[in-house]
Enzyme design. Structure first.
Site, PDB file in Angstrom:
ATOM      1  N   ARG A 194       0.856  -1.204   0.000  1.00 43.44           N
ATOM      2  CA  ARG A 194       0.000   0.000   0.000  1.00 43.44           C
ATOM      3  C   ARG A 194       0.883   1.243   0.000  1.00 43.44           C
ATOM      4  O   ARG A 194       1.634   1.464   0.953  1.00 43.44           O
ATOM      5  CB  ARG A 194      -0.888   0.001   1.242  1.00 43.44           C
ATOM      6  CG  ARG A 194      -1.845   1.194   1.367  1.00 43.44           C
ATOM      7  CD  ARG A 194      -2.571   1.171   2.718  1.00 43.44           C
ATOM      8  NE  ARG A 194      -3.317  -0.049   2.935  1.00 43.44           N
ATOM      9  CZ  ARG A 194      -3.782  -0.433   4.140  1.00 43.44           C
ATOM     10  NH1 ARG A 194      -3.584   0.333   5.202  1.00 43.44           N
ATOM     11  NH2 ARG A 194      -4.433  -1.573   4.263  1.00 43.44           N
ATOM     12  N   HIS A 238       1.571  -2.381   5.531  1.00 45.00           N
ATOM     13  CA  HIS A 238       1.354  -2.605   4.097  1.00 45.00           C
ATOM     14  C   HIS A 238       2.368  -1.834   3.253  1.00 45.00           C
ATOM     15  O   HIS A 238       2.757  -2.297   2.180  1.00 45.00           O
ATOM     16  CB  HIS A 238      -0.056  -2.188   3.703  1.00 45.00           C
ATOM     17  CG  HIS A 238      -1.129  -3.133   4.159  1.00 45.00           C
ATOM     18  ND1 HIS A 238      -1.460  -4.269   3.449  1.00 45.00           N
ATOM     19  CD2 HIS A 238      -1.940  -3.116   5.234  1.00 45.00           C
ATOM     20  CE1 HIS A 238      -2.452  -4.909   4.076  1.00 45.00           C
ATOM     21  NE2 HIS A 238      -2.766  -4.227   5.167  1.00 45.00           N
ATOM     22  N   ASP A 265      -3.750  -8.301   3.224  1.00 46.45           N
ATOM     23  CA  ASP A 265      -5.121  -8.537   3.688  1.00 46.45           C
ATOM     24  C   ASP A 265      -5.717  -9.591   2.767  1.00 46.45           C
ATOM     25  O   ASP A 265      -5.711  -9.428   1.537  1.00 46.45           O
ATOM     26  CB  ASP A 265      -5.974  -7.263   3.559  1.00 46.45           C
ATOM     27  CG  ASP A 265      -5.544  -6.163   4.506  1.00 46.45           C
ATOM     28  OD1 ASP A 265      -4.798  -6.444   5.459  1.00 46.45           O
ATOM     29  OD2 ASP A 265      -5.961  -5.012   4.278  1.00 46.45           O
ATOM     30  N   GLU A 290      -8.038  -7.541  13.233  1.00 46.80           N
ATOM     31  CA  GLU A 290      -8.525  -7.767  11.864  1.00 46.80           C
ATOM     32  C   GLU A 290      -8.160  -9.173  11.407  1.00 46.80           C
ATOM     33  O   GLU A 290      -6.977  -9.470  11.197  1.00 46.80           O
ATOM     34  CB  GLU A 290      -7.911  -6.716  10.924  1.00 46.80           C
ATOM     35  CG  GLU A 290      -8.260  -5.296  11.349  1.00 46.80           C
ATOM     36  CD  GLU A 290      -7.605  -4.225  10.491  1.00 46.80           C
ATOM     37  OE1 GLU A 290      -6.675  -4.538   9.721  1.00 46.80           O
ATOM     38  OE2 GLU A 290      -8.027  -3.057  10.598  1.00 46.80           O
ATOM     39  N   HIS A 338      -5.678  -9.603   8.217  1.00 51.09           N
ATOM     40  CA  HIS A 338      -4.421  -8.844   8.088  1.00 51.09           C
ATOM     41  C   HIS A 338      -3.235  -9.645   8.639  1.00 51.09           C
ATOM     42  O   HIS A 338      -3.235 -10.046   9.805  1.00 51.09           O
ATOM     43  CB  HIS A 338      -4.599  -7.531   8.858  1.00 51.09           C
ATOM     44  CG  HIS A 338      -3.408  -6.631   8.893  1.00 51.09           C
ATOM     45  ND1 HIS A 338      -3.329  -5.447   8.182  1.00 51.09           N
ATOM     46  CD2 HIS A 338      -2.248  -6.715   9.587  1.00 51.09           C
ATOM     47  CE1 HIS A 338      -2.189  -4.842   8.435  1.00 51.09           C
ATOM     48  NE2 HIS A 338      -1.503  -5.599   9.282  1.00 51.09           N
TER      49      HIS A 338
HETATM   50  C1  LIG Z   1      -7.530  -0.815   6.630  1.00 48.07           C
HETATM   51  C2  LIG Z   1      -7.197  -2.248   6.915  1.00 48.07           C
HETATM   52  N1  LIG Z   1      -7.370  -3.008   5.744  1.00 48.07           N
HETATM   53  C3  LIG Z   1      -5.779  -2.351   7.425  1.00 48.07           C
HETATM   54  O1  LIG Z   1      -4.919  -2.808   6.723  1.00 48.07           O
HETATM   55  N2  LIG Z   1      -5.579  -1.908   8.659  1.00 48.07           N
HETATM   56  C4  LIG Z   1      -4.273  -1.910   9.231  1.00 48.07           C
HETATM   57  C5  LIG Z   1      -4.291  -1.631  10.702  1.00 48.07           C
HETATM   58  C6  LIG Z   1      -3.379  -0.917   8.508  1.00 48.07           C
HETATM   59  O2  LIG Z   1      -3.858   0.162   8.141  1.00 48.07           O
HETATM   60  O3  LIG Z   1      -2.194  -1.209   8.361  1.00 48.07           O
HETATM   61 ZN    ZN Z   2      -4.221  -4.861   6.423  1.00 51.46          ZN
END
Ligand SMILES: C[C@@H](N)C(=O)N[C@H](C)C(=O)O
Ligand code: ZN
Length: 300
Positions: free
Chosen positions: A169, A214, A221, A279, A282
């Site tokens: 990400r 990420h 995820d 979560e 994750h």
């Molecule tokens: C937003 C969710 N998919 C996620 O990945 N949450 C964790 C805590 C993050 O933002 O790293």
């Molecule tokens: Zn995540």
């Protein structure tokens, strides 16, 4: 080119988004699984492929002594731009841009993998495609992809396959999440994704991270699908539902749903991933290759 470098944040891994298993569930009513449009990016992997280079890296380190600094040299350039001999069709043009050294496309490294990259679509907690998600693709470090390939093979023996919702990400995406949380007027996706949470608390409650694992490229995820039917396995709450029911160990779900979460967790832990208690979807590779580097290149 900008990049931030982490210092220690969380307990187990010393980083935000490490393993924080152990917190207990809070009682809230179980929301129904959200009906959602078919994500335009959903597809199944056909197997390994190759990439050609692109001119520059966007990842860089503020502290070269602490983090493996991307050098601008790109990985896995075993062919220029044409056709991977192992594929029946040419690699689509938008996928020929190459990746920073050490990264791969997950669907090319993991045969049979499914993708449903929500942040490249309108169906996510923000309600629109997120900055940096230019294509519905999952990018991971080579190490994370190799470990995930093993997980997929393990689960495949029992008739299951992995489906990725999000992998690497970019930091610009995290910045968009920060801006979203601060905008109290925008509650477009509240019903489906955070019905019981005030969005301004999403970071404080651990559903989002300012420095997300990420962005280090070894966090993913994901869920499990039944290979025979193609259906998602029932995990008791939908992906990205910011609610205590999404925690491991919640008592708000059935035994079967709990067993399904544990099937994923056991398989991931066996191959070196750490869970996040809040979560169920994750996971972070314990031995991640860029533990202190937060990348910002686009997903394309
Ligand atoms: C937003 C969710 N998919 C996620 O990945 N949450 C964790 C805590 C993050 O933002 O790293
Ligand atoms: Zn995540």
């Amino acid at each position: 080119m900008t990049l931030i470098v982490s210092s220690a944040c969380s307990a187990a891994s010393g980083r935000e988004n490490g393993n924080e298993a152990g917190s207990s569930a809070e009682a809230i009513p179980a929301p129904s699984a959200a009906a959602r449009p078919t994500a335009s990016g959903s597809f199944e992997s056909g197997g390994p492929s190759i990439h050609s280079p692109r001119p520059s890296a966007e990842g860089a380190s503020e502290d070269a002594t602490e983090s493996p600094e991307p050098t601008g040299v790109y990985a896995d350039i075993s062919g220029s731009n044409a056709t991977d001999p192992r594929r029946e069709t040419p690699i689509p043009a938008h996928r020929r841009n190459g990746l920073p050294k050490g990264f791969v496309y997950a669907d090319e490294a993991i045969p049979g993998l499914k993708l449903d990259i929500r942040y490249s679509t309108d169906y996510n907690f923000v309600g629109k495609p997120i900055d940096g998600y230019l294509a519905p693709l999952a990018i991971l470090t080579k190490e994370a992809a190799e470990a995930l390939k093993q997980v997929n093979e393990d689960l495949g023996k029992d008739g299951y396959a992995l489906k990725i919702y999000d992998a690497y990400r970019p930091r610009k995406a995290v910045a968009e999440f920060v801006a979203w949380a601060a905008d109290a007027k925008d509650t477009k996706m509240k019903e489906d994704f955070y019905p019981d949470v005030n969005k301004k608390d999403a970071f404080k409650l651990g559903y989002l991270a300012h420095k997300s694992g990420h962005s280090r490229g070894s966090t993913v995820d994901l869920t499990i699908v039944d290979k025979a039917t193609g259906e998602d396995v029932d995990m008791g709450s939908p992906y990205d539902l910011f609610s205590p029911i999404s925690s491991h160990g919640t008592e708000q779900i059935t035994k079967e749903q709990s067993a399904n979460r544990n099937r994923l967790k056991t398989a991931m832990e066996k191959r070196g991933f750490l869970s996040l208690n809040k979560e169920w979807w994750h996971y972070t590779l314990k031995k991640e290759p860029f533990p202190d580097t937060y990348f910002d290149f686009d997903i394309e």
